[in-house]
Scaffold this active site. Structure first.
Site, PDB file in Angstrom:
ATOM      1  N   ASP A   1     -27.191  48.186  67.964  1.00  0.00           N
ATOM      2  CA  ASP A   1     -26.072  48.172  68.902  1.00  0.00           C
ATOM      3  C   ASP A   1     -25.721  46.729  69.244  1.00  0.00           C
ATOM      4  O   ASP A   1     -26.558  45.977  69.741  1.00  0.00           O
ATOM      5  CB  ASP A   1     -26.472  48.935  70.167  1.00  0.00           C
ATOM      6  CG  ASP A   1     -25.278  49.272  71.049  1.00  0.00           C
ATOM      7  OD1 ASP A   1     -24.353  48.445  71.123  1.00  0.00           O
ATOM      8  OD2 ASP A   1     -25.285  50.341  71.670  1.00  0.00           O
TER       9      ASP A   1
ATOM     10  N   ASP B   1     -23.141  43.634  61.403  1.00  0.00           N
ATOM     11  CA  ASP B   1     -21.769  43.374  60.990  1.00  0.00           C
ATOM     12  C   ASP B   1     -20.979  42.696  62.107  1.00  0.00           C
ATOM     13  O   ASP B   1     -19.751  42.637  62.050  1.00  0.00           O
ATOM     14  CB  ASP B   1     -21.083  44.673  60.551  1.00  0.00           C
ATOM     15  CG  ASP B   1     -21.056  45.714  61.648  1.00  0.00           C
ATOM     16  OD1 ASP B   1     -21.884  45.626  62.579  1.00  0.00           O
ATOM     17  OD2 ASP B   1     -20.206  46.630  61.589  1.00  0.00           O
TER      18      ASP B   1
ATOM     19  N   GLU C   1     -20.560  50.643  56.134  1.00  0.00           N
ATOM     20  CA  GLU C   1     -20.475  49.253  55.693  1.00  0.00           C
ATOM     21  C   GLU C   1     -19.335  49.050  54.701  1.00  0.00           C
ATOM     22  O   GLU C   1     -18.605  48.052  54.763  1.00  0.00           O
ATOM     23  CB  GLU C   1     -21.807  48.846  55.054  1.00  0.00           C
ATOM     24  CG  GLU C   1     -21.949  47.373  54.759  1.00  0.00           C
ATOM     25  CD  GLU C   1     -23.329  47.007  54.264  1.00  0.00           C
ATOM     26  OE1 GLU C   1     -23.486  45.891  53.755  1.00  0.00           O
ATOM     27  OE2 GLU C   1     -24.254  47.843  54.389  1.00  0.00           O
TER      28      GLU C   1
END
Length: 246
Positions: A152, A188, A228
């Site tokens: 997270d 990411d 992704e």
């Protein structure tokens, strides 16, 4: 973990920030608990498979050879989401033993169900807080690879302190790694990647396998998830960090 676990802060009660900030100072936690209904498959995994393949915090320190019925390199993943990528890895690397740690029952149920369908015997799971599992159940000098993928990001600056990758947490992981064992992080969120690099570069006992301040290319063993791939199509980057215990 197959997806970034992001909780919309607007869904939280007004006093959540105050309560969680206070709790953060009392005790480190590796998760934010969220409710969720189980699918039929997830329920089967929880009710039928987990009692046979699951691990429990209250059972204390693991004897890994007894747990898996063999001696093999150990991979531990914290926060595996629905577990699809972890099942894929365990299937691709059947010469290794895998333990997943996830606090959300639907995810654990999913992992157990998918593992059973794949006929895997080298995958076990905890449904507990990773901080407690590491402290009470994982032997020192036992882990060959520790994985934390897409945790997270807590992307609002005032919430950054809730991020899992903090100095005290990576320090707690270090004694559990074998000499030469690797802590593999992936995110990411560029800002989180920068924080990860800062934390890991300052942590004693770790060495960046890619060289000082460098990110690593994605190792072949980490699957590219649908999440992704979608991010890549949108132009989002992914950053991998591999730090070795020295």
């Amino acid at each position: 973990m197959t997806e970034t676990k992001t909780l919309d802060e607007n869904q939280l009660p007004d006093n959540t920030d105050q309560e969680q900030d206070s709790a953060h100072h009392r005790k480190i936690k590796s998760f934010v608990l969220r409710a969720g209904r189980m699918t039929t498959g997830q329920q089967k995994g929880w009710d039928v498979i987990f009692p046979k393949q699951g691990l429990r915090l209250e059972d204390g320190l693991l004897d890994l050879e007894t747990t898996f019925g063999r001696k093999a390199p150990l991979v531990v993943e914290i926060g595996f989401g629905m577990g699809l990528s972890l099942v894929e890895m365990a299937g691709n690397e059947q010469d290794k033993n895998f333990i997943g740690i996830e606090v959300h029952r639907p995810g654990v149920g999913s992992l157990m169900n998918e593992s059973d369908k794949a006929g895997l015997s080298n995958l076990r799971a905890f449904c507990d807080d990773a901080v407690e599992v590491l402290a009470r159940c994982i032997p020192d000098n036992s882990i060959d690879r520790m994985q934390i993928y897409f945790p997270d990001p807590w992307h609002k600056k005032r919430h950054n302190k809730r991020r899992l990758v903090q100095p005290e947490f990576v320090a707690a992981i270090l004694p559990k790694l074998k000499q030469g064992g690797v802590l593999h992080l992936a995110t990411d969120w560029e800002n989180y990647a920068e924080q990860m690099m800062e934390v890991m570069s300052a942590a004693e006992g770790y060495k960046n396998q890619a060289g000082d301040q460098n990110y690593s290319p994605r190792p072949d063993y980490r699957p590219i998830t649908k999440f992704e791939k979608r991010g890549e199509r949108l132009g989002h980057g992914v950053w991998d960090l591999l730090f070795e215990k020295v």
